[in-house]
Design a protein around this motif. Sequence first.
Motif, PDB file in Angstrom:
ATOM      1  N   MET A  11       0.852  -1.198   0.000  1.00  0.00           N
ATOM      2  CA  MET A  11       0.000   0.000   0.000  1.00  0.00           C
ATOM      3  C   MET A  11       0.891   1.253   0.000  1.00  0.00           C
ATOM      4  O   MET A  11       1.812   1.369   0.789  1.00  0.00           O
ATOM      5  CB  MET A  11      -0.878  -0.048   1.257  1.00  0.00           C
ATOM      6  CG  MET A  11      -1.840   1.108   1.403  1.00  0.00           C
ATOM      7  SD  MET A  11      -3.205   0.950   0.233  1.00  0.00           S
ATOM      8  CE  MET A  11      -3.924   2.559   0.374  1.00  0.00           C
ATOM      9  N   ASN A  12       0.575   2.163  -0.902  1.00  0.00           N
ATOM     10  CA  ASN A  12       1.325   3.417  -0.954  1.00  0.00           C
ATOM     11  C   ASN A  12       0.977   4.289   0.241  1.00  0.00           C
ATOM     12  O   ASN A  12      -0.166   4.338   0.678  1.00  0.00           O
ATOM     13  CB  ASN A  12       0.954   4.205  -2.221  1.00  0.00           C
ATOM     14  CG  ASN A  12       1.535   3.602  -3.467  1.00  0.00           C
ATOM     15  OD1 ASN A  12       2.564   2.953  -3.412  1.00  0.00           O
ATOM     16  ND2 ASN A  12       0.878   3.795  -4.587  1.00  0.00           N
ATOM     17  N   LYS A  13       1.973   5.003   0.736  1.00  0.00           N
ATOM     18  CA  LYS A  13       1.725   5.980   1.784  1.00  0.00           C
ATOM     19  C   LYS A  13       0.960   7.140   1.143  1.00  0.00           C
ATOM     20  O   LYS A  13       1.272   7.571   0.046  1.00  0.00           O
ATOM     21  CB  LYS A  13       3.078   6.471   2.333  1.00  0.00           C
ATOM     22  CG  LYS A  13       2.940   7.508   3.439  1.00  0.00           C
ATOM     23  CD  LYS A  13       4.292   8.046   3.854  1.00  0.00           C
ATOM     24  CE  LYS A  13       4.569   9.468   3.481  1.00  0.00           C
ATOM     25  NZ  LYS A  13       3.505  10.430   3.368  1.00  0.00           N
ATOM     26  N   ALA A  14      -0.038   7.611   1.838  1.00  0.00           N
ATOM     27  CA  ALA A  14      -0.830   8.724   1.315  1.00  0.00           C
ATOM     28  C   ALA A  14       0.046   9.974   1.203  1.00  0.00           C
ATOM     29  O   ALA A  14       0.769  10.320   2.122  1.00  0.00           O
ATOM     30  CB  ALA A  14      -2.006   8.993   2.240  1.00  0.00           C
ATOM     31  N   ILE A  15      -0.028  10.611   0.064  1.00  0.00           N
ATOM     32  CA  ILE A  15       0.712  11.854  -0.158  1.00  0.00           C
ATOM     33  C   ILE A  15      -0.220  13.004   0.232  1.00  0.00           C
ATOM     34  O   ILE A  15      -1.365  13.068  -0.211  1.00  0.00           O
ATOM     35  CB  ILE A  15       1.155  11.972  -1.623  1.00  0.00           C
ATOM     36  CG1 ILE A  15       2.155  10.852  -1.935  1.00  0.00           C
ATOM     37  CG2 ILE A  15       1.760  13.345  -1.907  1.00  0.00           C
ATOM     38  CD1 ILE A  15       2.486  10.702  -3.406  1.00  0.00           C
ATOM     39  N   SER A  16       0.271  13.888   1.067  1.00  0.00           N
ATOM     40  CA  SER A  16      -0.564  14.993   1.544  1.00  0.00           C
ATOM     41  C   SER A  16      -0.441  16.222   0.645  1.00  0.00           C
ATOM     42  O   SER A  16       0.513  16.358  -0.129  1.00  0.00           O
ATOM     43  CB  SER A  16      -0.148  15.373   2.966  1.00  0.00           C
ATOM     44  OG  SER A  16       1.129  15.991   2.938  1.00  0.00           O
ATOM     45  N   GLU A  61       2.794  17.982   1.323  1.00  0.00           N
ATOM     46  CA  GLU A  61       3.977  17.432   0.643  1.00  0.00           C
ATOM     47  C   GLU A  61       4.087  17.935  -0.796  1.00  0.00           C
ATOM     48  O   GLU A  61       5.170  17.930  -1.373  1.00  0.00           O
ATOM     49  CB  GLU A  61       3.932  15.899   0.648  1.00  0.00           C
ATOM     50  CG  GLU A  61       4.201  15.297   2.019  1.00  0.00           C
ATOM     51  CD  GLU A  61       3.960  13.795   2.032  1.00  0.00           C
ATOM     52  OE1 GLU A  61       4.926  13.054   1.793  1.00  0.00           O
ATOM     53  OE2 GLU A  61       2.809  13.385   2.259  1.00  0.00           O
ATOM     54  N   GLN A 111       1.294   4.367  -9.066  1.00  0.00           N
ATOM     55  CA  GLN A 111       2.114   4.659  -7.879  1.00  0.00           C
ATOM     56  C   GLN A 111       1.980   6.122  -7.480  1.00  0.00           C
ATOM     57  O   GLN A 111       1.998   7.018  -8.321  1.00  0.00           O
ATOM     58  CB  GLN A 111       3.589   4.361  -8.166  1.00  0.00           C
ATOM     59  CG  GLN A 111       3.908   2.897  -8.295  1.00  0.00           C
ATOM     60  CD  GLN A 111       5.372   2.680  -8.674  1.00  0.00           C
ATOM     61  OE1 GLN A 111       6.115   3.621  -8.914  1.00  0.00           O
ATOM     62  NE2 GLN A 111       5.768   1.422  -8.712  1.00  0.00           N
ATOM     63  N   GLY A 112       1.897   6.327  -6.179  1.00  0.00           N
ATOM     64  CA  GLY A 112       1.759   7.681  -5.643  1.00  0.00           C
ATOM     65  C   GLY A 112       2.858   8.618  -6.100  1.00  0.00           C
ATOM     66  O   GLY A 112       2.600   9.774  -6.433  1.00  0.00           O
ATOM     67  N   ARG A 162     -10.185  14.035   2.283  1.00  0.00           N
ATOM     68  CA  ARG A 162      -9.318  13.763   3.432  1.00  0.00           C
ATOM     69  C   ARG A 162      -8.726  15.069   3.969  1.00  0.00           C
ATOM     70  O   ARG A 162      -8.564  15.245   5.169  1.00  0.00           O
ATOM     71  CB  ARG A 162      -8.208  12.790   2.985  1.00  0.00           C
ATOM     72  CG  ARG A 162      -7.292  12.304   4.076  1.00  0.00           C
ATOM     73  CD  ARG A 162      -6.293  11.280   3.541  1.00  0.00           C
ATOM     74  NE  ARG A 162      -5.335  11.908   2.644  1.00  0.00           N
ATOM     75  CZ  ARG A 162      -4.837  11.329   1.550  1.00  0.00           C
ATOM     76  NH1 ARG A 162      -5.201  10.132   1.182  1.00  0.00           N
ATOM     77  NH2 ARG A 162      -3.972  11.972   0.801  1.00  0.00           N
TER      78      ARG A 162
END
Length: 143
Positions: free
Chosen positions: A1-6, A9, A37-38, A136
């Motif tokens: 799972m990709n880390k959520a990009i804020s 960022e 991909q994020g 989000r």
Amino acid sequence: MNKAISAHELNIDLQGGEETALFKWLLASFLMGKRIQGAIAAKAYQVIVEQHQRDTPQKLAHCSHRQLVVMLGQAHYVRYDESTASRLLALAHKLNAEYDGKIGNIVEASADRQAFEKRLGEFEGIGPKTVEIFMREAAAVLF
């Protein structure tokens, strides 16, 4: 799972609920909402917004399909480049035509958060995942 990009960022400041910031975050959310991909989605956002200065629905709408495909290609966002380019243009045109290019106008036209999310989902290429990513961080400044 990709880390959520804020948004932070990506150097998007949503705190003031400013239109350009909201549009940039919608664009980023749109790109990240696909099965890609994020990091590639973030790069595509940077190419479109930072490198090519397409940071408003008006500026994005003035791109050709080909220009967008090339920009997405620069970021290696290639698996969905043709359909994504078409949907980004459709997003910009619908936002401009129906909401005067303003996310705030979608909010005003919506009775509540649920109605707003439903309206967002009416844009071609915006599904539940994109709405989830966008809300989000945007929900706090919109509602």
